[in-house]
Design an enzyme around this catalytic site. Structure first.
Site, PDB file in Angstrom:
ATOM      1  N   GLY A  61       5.119   3.233  11.197  1.00 16.65           N
ATOM      2  CA  GLY A  61       4.284   4.424  11.267  1.00 16.65           C
ATOM      3  C   GLY A  61       3.917   4.769  12.691  1.00 16.65           C
ATOM      4  O   GLY A  61       4.603   4.387  13.647  1.00 16.65           O
ATOM      5  N   SER A  62       2.806   5.448  12.843  1.00 15.99           N
ATOM      6  CA  SER A  62       2.401   5.965  14.142  1.00 15.99           C
ATOM      7  C   SER A  62       1.833   4.865  15.031  1.00 15.99           C
ATOM      8  O   SER A  62       1.353   3.828  14.551  1.00 15.99           O
ATOM      9  CB  SER A  62       1.339   7.054  13.968  1.00 15.99           C
ATOM     10  N   GLU A  89       6.434  -1.307  13.506  1.00 20.57           N
ATOM     11  CA  GLU A  89       7.367  -0.444  14.236  1.00 20.57           C
ATOM     12  C   GLU A  89       6.620   0.858  14.449  1.00 20.57           C
ATOM     13  O   GLU A  89       6.322   1.576  13.493  1.00 20.57           O
ATOM     14  CB  GLU A  89       8.646  -0.264  13.407  1.00 20.57           C
ATOM     15  N   LYS A 119       0.873  -1.174   0.000  1.00 21.29           N
ATOM     16  CA  LYS A 119       0.000   0.000   0.000  1.00 21.29           C
ATOM     17  C   LYS A 119       0.906   1.218   0.000  1.00 21.29           C
ATOM     18  O   LYS A 119       1.627   1.481   0.953  1.00 21.29           O
ATOM     19  CB  LYS A 119      -0.903   0.029   1.226  1.00 21.29           C
ATOM     20  N   CYS A 168      12.466   7.569  13.441  1.00 21.42           N
ATOM     21  CA  CYS A 168      11.912   6.741  14.514  1.00 21.42           C
ATOM     22  C   CYS A 168      12.910   6.544  15.643  1.00 21.42           C
ATOM     23  O   CYS A 168      12.518   6.188  16.756  1.00 21.42           O
ATOM     24  CB  CYS A 168      11.438   5.396  13.961  1.00 21.42           C
ATOM     25  N   GLU A 189       5.440   9.951  22.292  1.00 21.75           N
ATOM     26  CA  GLU A 189       6.299  10.473  21.237  1.00 21.75           C
ATOM     27  C   GLU A 189       5.671  11.692  20.563  1.00 21.75           C
ATOM     28  O   GLU A 189       4.493  11.699  20.223  1.00 21.75           O
ATOM     29  CB  GLU A 189       6.536   9.392  20.173  1.00 21.75           C
TER      30      GLU A 189
END
Length: 505
Positions: free
Chosen positions: A240-241, A264, A183, A301, A390
């Site tokens: 991603g988030s 992650e 995607k 990250c 974060e």
């Protein structure tokens, strides 16, 4: 200038297909382009083609897969100038950063090709038959790692090459023998398209089944949800988030057949500046932290968002140096308008907190970001969980401690992390030794006297950690061990040689 102009279509099993809905890219510079969005129907076609491809690709030789991987790297490099140009336009990342990221991407693809040729990753085991063993004979038992089937991969916003279309998740799944459906990330759809063209060219060049790779654009949640829930998908790779990853993780778990979600999700990557190092070189560490914190507008990250340092004059010097260095950093464009808005919201949360005092406070507008710095102490930090969440961008927090025991308690209070760092000199060895058992439990990578931004692609690297850093603490998304995510062990009992996988030969 390159002559690449995106056509905006989805690659489904070798065919470029337009969707019905459209969306426009939002580049930092250069022209916007129109892309046709994917759909559940296109996802279904891509995944079914991937399943069909698995019957050949999953049983291909390691030499065939290595040749395919090397062909992908060749085709990416053949499009180097065009990839850099559109990638820089879409993300605002400097050309030098994208050139380096492209080299990292092709380098890891070639490394995976070399790695699978060696065969060590297969973890082959053989317990020969013991027909005369008493009281019961033992059968002949052989074990080898086998690919699991089609894998879904989500492109990442902050790494348009190394963690996206042909990034580590895709490369490791293909190395394992698993077809991939990607995607594409809407933040850089043109970059996704040109890299997809490179992979498609490699498929044609090496004669692979066209279903071995497909790419579907997805500006909203519909395409991603359809991909994760498709019954033929056997695993998902995601960077991603926390919010987005948790939603997809829950979808994977709620399926009639739950599947592994290798996500992650984020990390604040605490640094512990120990007393002897603070006294000897606190100012230099503070300056270095400011550089790492603001690298790429803080959109890594492994961005070290927390610095733990003792109260007192020497700790004050570290803080003053970091504050001064951050004050010299200008505005940098963020990857998307949404990320910039989230950064401002994260700063507002700190501004509203009574637990953190501002040291450097700026007002970012539009898509640009300026650094911010706050200070608190260990009791206040542990009492306010929001301070540990974060903030994706160049925002740092200094946590002051009054004793070694308080530093240990603070370390125990952290959630799972991708990294944890010790800044230490020889006089800090005993304090560091006390921290090590805690940091090993908290982080996937523990480093000394450096900064965690910059993840080496090699055999020993671990890019993962306990939740919420990642959803599978036994896995890494960087390095050759990443291939193991998309394999499962199969044991063969008393099978004739003619029926065993070629890799057991």
């Amino acid at each position: 200038m390159s002559d690449f102009t995106p056509h905006g279509k989805n690659l489904i099993a070798g065919e470029w297909i337009a969707g019905e809905a459209t969306f426009a890219s939002a580049p930092v510079t250069g022209p916007s382009h129109t892309f046709t969005d994917g759909s559940p129907a296109l996802v279904d076609a891509a995944v079914k083609a991937a399943e069909e491809a698995f019957w050949s690709y999953g049983y291909s030789t390691r030499a065939e897969r290595a040749a395919f991987l090397n062909a992908i790297a060749d085709e990416i490099e053949a499009r180097a100038e065009a990839i850099t140009e559109i990638g820089s336009q879409e993300t605002g990342l400097p050309e030098g950063r994208l050139q380096g990221e492209r080299g990292r991407t092709t380098g890891q693809i070639r490394m995976f090709a070399d790695h699978i040729l060696k065969g060590d990753y297969l973890d082959k085991r053989h317990d020969p038959a013991l027909p005369d063993r008493a009281p019961l004979p033992r059968p002949d038992l052989r074990m080898v790692q086998r690919p699991i089937g089609p894998v879904a991969v989500f492109g990442a916003s902050n790494f348009p090459l190394a963690f996206s279309t042909a990034g580590g998740d895709t490369a490791s799944a293909l190395a394992a023998g698993c077809p991939v459906v990607v995607k594409g990330h809407p933040a850089h759809p043109g970059t996704a398209e040109i890299v997809t063209e490179a992979i498609h060219a490699a498929i044609v060049k090496t004669g692979m089944h066209p279903g071995v790779f497909s790419m579907v654009h997805g500006a909203g949640h519909e395409v991603g949800g359809a991909l994760v829930k498709h019954p033929l998908i056997k695993a998902v790779g995601f960077t991603g988030s926390l919010r987005g990853g948790k939603a997809l993780f829950d979808l994977c778990a709620a399926r009639p057949e739950p599947i592994p979600f290798f996500g992650e999700l984020g990390s604040i990557n605490p640094m512990f500046i120990l007393p002897a190092a603070t006294a000897a070189r606190g100012e230099a560490i503070g300056q270095g932290w400011a550089g790492s914190l603001t690298m790429g507008a803080g959109q890594f990250c492994t961005n070290p968002g927390i610095a733990v340092v003792a109260k007192g004059a020497e700790g004050d010097a570290f803080v003053a140096a970091a504050k001064a260095a951050l004050g010299e950093v200008g505005a940098q464009p963020m990857l998307t308008d949404g990320i910039a808005e989230a950064y401002r919201a994260g700063k507002a949360k700190f501004d509203a907190s009574n637990a953190a005092q501002p040291l450097v406070t700026t007002d970012s507008d539009g898509r640009n970001a300026l650094p911010n710095l706050y200070e608190t102490d260990a009791p206040a930090f542990l009492a306010d969980h929001a301070l540990e969440e974060e903030v994706f961008g160049p925002l740092g927090v200094v946590v002051r401690v009054s004793s070694e025991d308080e530093m240990l308690d603070l370390a125990k209070g952290f959630e799972g992390q991708l990294t944890a760092t010790l800044h230490m000199d020889e006089g800090d060895t005993e304090a560091a030794r006390k921290l090590m058992p805690i940091l090993e439990r908290k982080a996937g990578r523990v480093l000394a006297n450096g900064f965690p931004t910059g993840v080496e692609v090699c055999d020993a690297m671990v890019h993962g950690g306990p939740y919420p850093a990642s959803t599978n603490f036994g896995a890494t998304s960087v390095g050759t061990m990443a291939i193991r995510r998309f394999l499962r062990p199969v044991c063969y009992q008393n099978l004739p040689e003619s029926l065993l996988p070629a890799d057991l030969g």
